[in-house]
Design a protein around this motif. Sequence first.
Motif, PDB file in Angstrom:
ATOM      1  N   HIS A  74      45.781  50.071  40.946  1.00 33.17           N
ATOM      2  CA  HIS A  74      44.700  48.833  40.410  1.00 33.17           C
ATOM      3  C   HIS A  74      43.192  49.679  40.580  1.00 33.17           C
ATOM      4  O   HIS A  74      42.900  50.012  41.741  1.00 33.17           O
ATOM      5  N   LEU A  75      42.635  49.747  39.374  1.00 30.32           N
ATOM      6  CA  LEU A  75      41.135  50.513  39.695  1.00 30.32           C
ATOM      7  C   LEU A  75      40.065  49.288  39.348  1.00 30.32           C
ATOM      8  O   LEU A  75      40.294  48.300  38.904  1.00 30.32           O
ATOM      9  N   LEU A  76      39.122  49.430  40.105  1.00 29.30           N
ATOM     10  CA  LEU A  76      37.957  48.509  39.909  1.00 29.30           C
ATOM     11  C   LEU A  76      36.673  49.194  39.880  1.00 29.30           C
ATOM     12  O   LEU A  76      36.578  50.365  40.433  1.00 29.30           O
ATOM     13  N   ASN A  77      35.897  48.587  38.812  1.00 30.45           N
ATOM     14  CA  ASN A  77      34.464  49.197  38.912  1.00 30.45           C
ATOM     15  C   ASN A  77      33.704  48.179  39.488  1.00 30.45           C
ATOM     16  O   ASN A  77      33.352  47.147  39.045  1.00 30.45           O
ATOM     17  N   HIS A  78      32.768  48.704  40.625  1.00 32.93           N
ATOM     18  CA  HIS A  78      31.856  47.843  41.224  1.00 32.93           C
ATOM     19  C   HIS A  78      30.713  47.689  40.471  1.00 32.93           C
ATOM     20  O   HIS A  78      30.095  46.597  40.732  1.00 32.93           O
TER      21      HIS A  78
END
Lengths: 173, 400
Positions: A74-78
């Motif tokens: 699960h990747l997240l872009n802040h």
Amino acid sequence: MLFQNLITKVTERFSDSILDTTEFRGETVLHIKGECVLEVLEMLKSEGFHFLADLTAVDNLEMGGFERYTVVYHLLNHGNGERLVVKAYIPENNPNLPSVESLWRTADWQEREVYDLFGITFDGHPNLIRIMNPDDFKGHPLRKDYPRIGKGERKDFPIVERNIGTKFRRSES
Amino acid sequence: MTVDTMKQIETEKMVINFGPSHPATHGTLRIILELDGEMVLKATPEIGYLHSGFEKLGEHLDYNQYITITDRMNYLSPLCNNVAYALSAEKLMDIEVPKRAQYIRVLMCELSRIADHILAVGMQAVDLGAMTVFLYGFRLREDIYDLFEMATGTRLTTSYTRVGGLMRDLPEGFDKAVLQLLPNVVDVVDDIETLLNKNRIWQQRTKGVGVITKEDAISYGISGPQARASGIDWDIREKEPYSSYDNFDFDVIIGLNGDVFDRYLVRMEEIRQSIKICYQALDKMPEGEVNIDADSGYILPPMDEVYNSIEGLIYHFENIMPNRGMEPPIGEAYVPTESPNGELGFYIVSDGTRTPYRVRTRPPSLINYSIFSKIIEGHMLADVVAILGSLNIIAGELDR
């Protein structure tokens, strides 16, 4: 729109290792082959998905899929709050894929957990040992062919015999 | 004394066990510490003492039964776990719960956040020798738990949410009880800040200790107040609002230095923001049902309907009989939520049957703890306790 551009960019660059792109309830899922996971995630990291929110695995024994095991990132872009799910598929015999510990240090413990509970090994991991179960534990409990009641761990648990105590108690009564 | 001067004295390395049963671990954790004098050279955390196979169990329990298991993960704020799990299951089944249920969930989450933060600060303080703070905090926590008992029937194992709504509506007089409590919370927070903020011992024990840099926080996946203390402007309540959080007005608290002191300040300020949200939730609480319609097949109908109408009885049995029950679509869902410790989410994979195929918890405690061995290096043995308290590791969630 930028998000779609990124997905097409990734699918074009890794055209022979991307299996599928799906969307369910607003979550975009990128299905890839296990061996190219490091390159794909490296590219996604440089494109802004710099936070690995979660790393886990699923055993597809009963459900079916491209391969037996899936490792889910699960990747997240802040920067803009976008999330992307990358699913890497690995075959049943010799489940093995490259470690992403070099990209994110958080993968260290989470890959150990996946190794412990699913038996998937990670190439290039600095310290791949069990994390939840004891070191001498046999089997990998979250696999679908591992029974819920266990394989007799409770029954075979070593019990220390305390003869002196029982004798003492018997003589007293 | 700097690190260099300490290194010149030739001493023998000593290996000691910190835990598994130690008053300052607040749970069953073990850390193997390599010491040079009093300086920690290397720390190896060993976890798994409370591993109970919650994820395996989830594959054999149906969607509503698993809610009772989520209580046992982060046992300091079980309502946040209930809400996080219900949200994931509802996303999977494409359900939107009524507004009143969403507001009640927000109110309960914020009360749990107050209880969790106040206890985290209190525990950290008692480990560093400030007994008063702990007693003030613990007394307040009891009052909050009384509210939970009023609404859910239990203090700790709340199991308040259901897939598609709540176990029951708030009881009469609950809003008055909350309004009575909230000024006390402000008083206690003020008292604690007066005791600690300018306290010389507290500052010396916490300032510059256990610094997490912004880069490290991102690389190690740190989230929650621990990440915000390091200057990462990321609060899921604000950035990816769930359960109507976008209707509330609050500030995201950010620290500058990322040390133990900043983590304490962020927690205290977050309590004040939570109080603000609680007032807003009570103020704007909509009227109406707390559950979705029973026709959808996801929720049990009310008891009087079951006893007094044939439709109610049919829906009830359709839901609970062994080879029936809810039929979610095949797919997967993950909803990130802001629990008191950080990003908490349940990754649910469904194969279309009444039990989930896989339930994964994204445990903030585990992921926040993984940085521990890095930030303790070069600090004193006594700082282990300070850093451990500021990370707020909950063993039930750590090992699951």
